[in-house]
Design an enzyme around this catalytic site. Structure first.
Site, PDB file in Angstrom:
ATOM      1  N   ILE A 301       0.840  -1.201   0.000  1.00 17.46           N
ATOM      2  CA  ILE A 301       0.000   0.000   0.000  1.00 17.46           C
ATOM      3  C   ILE A 301       0.875   1.250   0.000  1.00 17.46           C
ATOM      4  CG2 ILE A 301      -1.468   1.406   1.480  1.00 17.46           C
ATOM      5  CD1 ILE A 301      -3.112  -0.468  -0.082  1.00 17.46           C
ATOM      6  N   LEU A 615      -5.304   3.709   7.398  1.00 15.47           N
ATOM      7  CA  LEU A 615      -5.830   2.897   6.295  1.00 15.47           C
ATOM      8  C   LEU A 615      -5.513   1.434   6.618  1.00 15.47           C
ATOM      9  CD1 LEU A 615      -7.098   2.499   3.529  1.00 15.47           C
ATOM     10  CD2 LEU A 615      -4.875   3.016   2.485  1.00 15.47           C
ATOM     11  N   ALA A 616      -6.442   0.768   7.285  1.00 21.20           N
ATOM     12  CA  ALA A 616      -6.229  -0.625   7.680  1.00 21.20           C
ATOM     13  C   ALA A 616      -6.322  -1.527   6.448  1.00 21.20           C
ATOM     14  CB  ALA A 616      -7.265  -1.036   8.721  1.00 21.20           C
ATOM     15  N   HIS A 617      -5.372  -2.471   6.334  1.00 23.77           N
ATOM     16  CA  HIS A 617      -5.356  -3.381   5.187  1.00 23.77           C
ATOM     17  C   HIS A 617      -4.427  -4.547   5.484  1.00 23.77           C
ATOM     18  CE1 HIS A 617      -1.854  -0.756   4.621  1.00 23.77           C
ATOM     19  NE2 HIS A 617      -1.281  -1.824   4.052  1.00 23.77           N
ATOM     20  N   ALA A 618      -4.592  -5.604   4.732  1.00 25.63           N
ATOM     21  CA  ALA A 618      -3.668  -6.736   4.743  1.00 25.63           C
ATOM     22  C   ALA A 618      -3.529  -7.189   3.299  1.00 25.63           C
ATOM     23  CB  ALA A 618      -4.189  -7.856   5.645  1.00 25.63           C
TER      24      ALA A 618
END
Length: 702
Positions: A301, A615-618
């Site tokens: 990201i 911005l939470a993501h995996a």
């Protein structure tokens, strides 16, 4: 013969066209007066060895007229004439360093005076320079009565230092051509070859090509020799029992695959049994030079944000509409930045042998990229080198060259480049920009056999190869004025090879109509079917602007996925609560929430991408079923541990299925990251209608 004289004569021996005094002055960074002085030395050498002199023609420049056989013989003689009777300052620096770092040697300074053929005062100055250099790398030089001079410092720092010194001071490509007896190497390169052991380098090279290249892994040939050099240094240090501290943190992320196979083969061939920390270290190092898709990096990201911002920045500064060719430009930048972020974590700096030429040839773009370095350094926490700026400039320069192309090309050719695919693509773009040439393929130096399988008329290469089936011209990777004259002469000589071909057409609207037709007919456009359609269009030379097809934030963010003024006791609950919205509609699995929390625990608060904004993501494989976005504002701020952007008041959760389908959403978020006032207004919004009006302005009907 002096090295500079040797290089000038080699240049004349490699071309059939005229070279002007100005061309040579610019190319070799010397004055025109020095060029003329060198001409006298060169002509003396030619006369002594029975060759005709270099002739001067008014209005054209200098030219050496020789037969093909004479040129071949002269190039060999030039290499044999190099004198090795003394070391130059840089050669002494490297010879001294490698002698000290080699545990098989006991380095006493009085012995080095005789070995390097210098006075005590000169060696004292060399040691002062060396100590200062090593101090900047956190390494000290210590003298013992019996052990002599030794280095003391962190093993990672010593390895990185050796890699930087060797890659910046030598021609790495020449280091790995030592098995060819006709290739002359400098005294500096010979010092390195002796340290690394030619036999060991030969085995590493063979295994690299056999395992990584033949496995069809996406290998970046720009870095091939740099990876081999890094492996050579690692191998030498391991053989000397210089290993990393066991107290260092081991992430145990080694996975089965070509890189693991390569390391395993090296360990078997050299009878090594490295600890897990060493396996992890060298795996990460190799991967940082060959970044794949986002699946292999926690920084995907970040890399996307930087790539998009960099394109917008350079376009604004230069006025060049890079967004017209954004697909290819973005993909190259994204993958390069992914590797750059990984290398910075491992304290590895890639070397760009063409950085000075790139800087001079594409000054405007280079300066624009340089102005963006601060944003990249905020993530790497280390200075962005001129080498990396040069690499990034190449991607923009290639894109700019393609945009200037004429609509029709009349030659079909292949480019062969030893410096890497991105440099080869730049050469290809420049050839098509300045001449009526269409480049069918860009190949690495290890893919010569593929030339016969391509429908091409001409071959352009940056390295001499023994290929006689089609007209061939050896060029510099970055075209100089003298190269353009040589190409012009080459094309005139082969004018019978010209043909007419069609160019790409922009078929974005056609693609959109076809996708709509599929949906209107009751069908479903899946990731796989879309990729197949896109590939089909490209195979038929139909250009698609994927930016126009990709959904925007307002297309994906539903009102049901917006939560306002929520209370959360900590960052884990904030991520979980925002992500629950996507799990309820089955866009993600519970494993995705676990992966997001685990990533922050392991790698820190990297998801806090802007002031008060996370911005939470995996990764997609962690449990994403479809593209989705949710957002939540917090009643009370939550601390994630980011000193620059805490506390967080706004949490977005992104579920991406691949690297590209969500890029327009990323652009919307970048606009938000850069607008702190807008973030404050979103945090203050008391209802979804107000929140949407602030977020989208007039872009959405409510």
């Amino acid at each position: 013969m002096k090295e500079r004289t040797q290089r000038l004569l080699t240049r004349f021996s490699s071309v059939n066209s005229f070279l002007t005094c100005k061309d040579l002055s610019t190319e070799f960074l010397i004055s025109e007066r020095t060029v003329r002085n060198e001409m006298a030395l060169i002509n003396s050498f030619l006369a002594e060895n029975g060759y005709p002199p270099i002739k001067t023609v008014r209005g054209k420049g200098f030219k050496l007229s020789l037969s093909a056989k004479e040129r071949e013989d002269l190039l060999i003689k030039i290499g044999d004439d190099r004198t090795f009777d003394y070391y130059r300052p840089n050669e002494r620096f490297l010879a001294l360093l490698l002698d000290i770092v080699n545990p098989l040697n006991t380095t006493f300074l009085y012995e080095m005076e005789e070995k390097l053929q210098v006075s005590k005062s000169t060696l004292d100055e060399d040691m002062r320079r060396l100590r200062l250099f090593l101090k900047n790398h956190g390494i000290s030089v210590v003298s013992f009565p019996k052990q002599g001079v030794v280095l003391q410092g962190d093993e990672r720092s010593i390895r990185s230092m050796l890699y930087r010194v060797i890659s910046s001071m030598t021609d790495i490509d020449a280091l790995f051509r030592v098995q060819n007896p006709e290739v002359a190497v400098s005294a500096l390169e010979q010092v390195v070859i002796d340290y690394l052991n030619p036999k060991a380098i030969g085995i590493i090279t063979e295994l690299y090509d056999e395992i990584l290249v033949k496995s069809q892994m996406e290998v970046n040939y720009m870095y091939r020799n740099q990876v081999i050099l890094f492996l050579g240094i690692w191998l030498r240090r391991m053989q000397e029992r210089n290993t990393l501290s066991e107290s260092a943190k081991v992430k145990n992320r080694i996975k089965e695959g070509p890189i693991r196979d390569l390391i395993g083969s090296l360990c078997r061939d050299f009878d090594l049994d490295p600890p897990l920390i060493e396996m992890d270290y060298i795996t990460l190092a190799i991967e940082s030079f060959n970044p794949k898709d986002m699946n292999n990096s926690i920084d995907w990201i970040t890399a996307q944000l930087l790539a998009i911002q960099l394109i917008e920045h350079v376009e604004k500064i230069t006025g060049i509409p890079f967004s017209q060719r954004e697909d290819e430009l973005y993909e190259g930048l994204y993958k390069h930045i992914t590797g750059l972020l990984s290398r910075s974590k491992n304290d590895i700096q890639a070397t760009n042998p063409l950085k000075d030429t790139i800087k001079a040839s594409y000054a405007e773009i280079y300066e624009a990229v340089t102005c963006f370095k601060k944003q990249i350094e905020e993530h790497t926490k280390k200075p962005l080198s001129e080498d990396e700026i040069g690499f990034l400039t190449v991607y923009f320069s290639t894109s700019a060259s393609w945009m200037k192309q004429e609509k029709r090309a009349v030659y079909q050719a292949v480019v062969l480049c030893s410096h890497g695919l991105s440099t080869g693509r730049l050469l290809a773009a420049n050839l098509k920009e300045h001449f009526d040439i269409d480049i069918v393929a860009v190949l690495s130096s290890h893919e010569v056999s593929f030339i016969d399988k391509l429908d091409v008329d001409l071959v352009f290469t940056t390295i001499p190869i023994d290929y006689r089936k089609k007209p061939l011209l050896v060029l510099n990777p970055i075209l100089r004025e003298s190269d353009k004259k040589e190409i012009d002469s080459f094309l005139r000589k082969n004018k019978d090879k010209r043909r007419m071909i069609s160019t790409n057409l922009d078929a974005t609207e056609l693609m959109q109509d076809i996708l709509k037709l599929i949906i209107d007919s009751g069908g479903k456009v899946t990731k796989e079917s879309y990729q197949k359609a896109e590939e089909t269009f490209k195979n038929h030379h139909l250009k698609i602007n994927t930016r126009e097809i990709q959904p925007m934030l307002q297309d994906i963010l539903k009102n049901s996925n917006i939560l306002l003024n929520q209370a959360c006791k900590d960052w884990k609950e904030a991520i979980t609560k925002a992500a629950d919205l996507l799990m309820e509609e089955e866009a993600i699995e519970a494993s995705y929430i676990t992966a997001m929390i685990k990533s922050v625990e392991e790698y820190g608060p990297y998801i806090v991408v802007g002031k008060h904004l996370a911005l939470a993501h995996a990764r997609p494989e962690d449990g994403v079923n479809e593209l989705g976005v949710s957002v939540m504002s917090l009643k009370d701020p939550v601390y994630f541990g980011n000193p620059d952007n805490d506390p967080v008041r706004l949490v977005f959760c992104l579920a991406a299925v691949d690297s590209y389908s969500h890029l327009n959403i990323m652009r919307n978020l970048i606009d938000l990251i850069n607008d702190e006032e807008k973030v404050k207004r979103l945090i203050a919004a008391q209802n979804i209608e107000t929140f949407n009006k602030v977020l989208y302005g007039s872009q959405k009907n409510y």
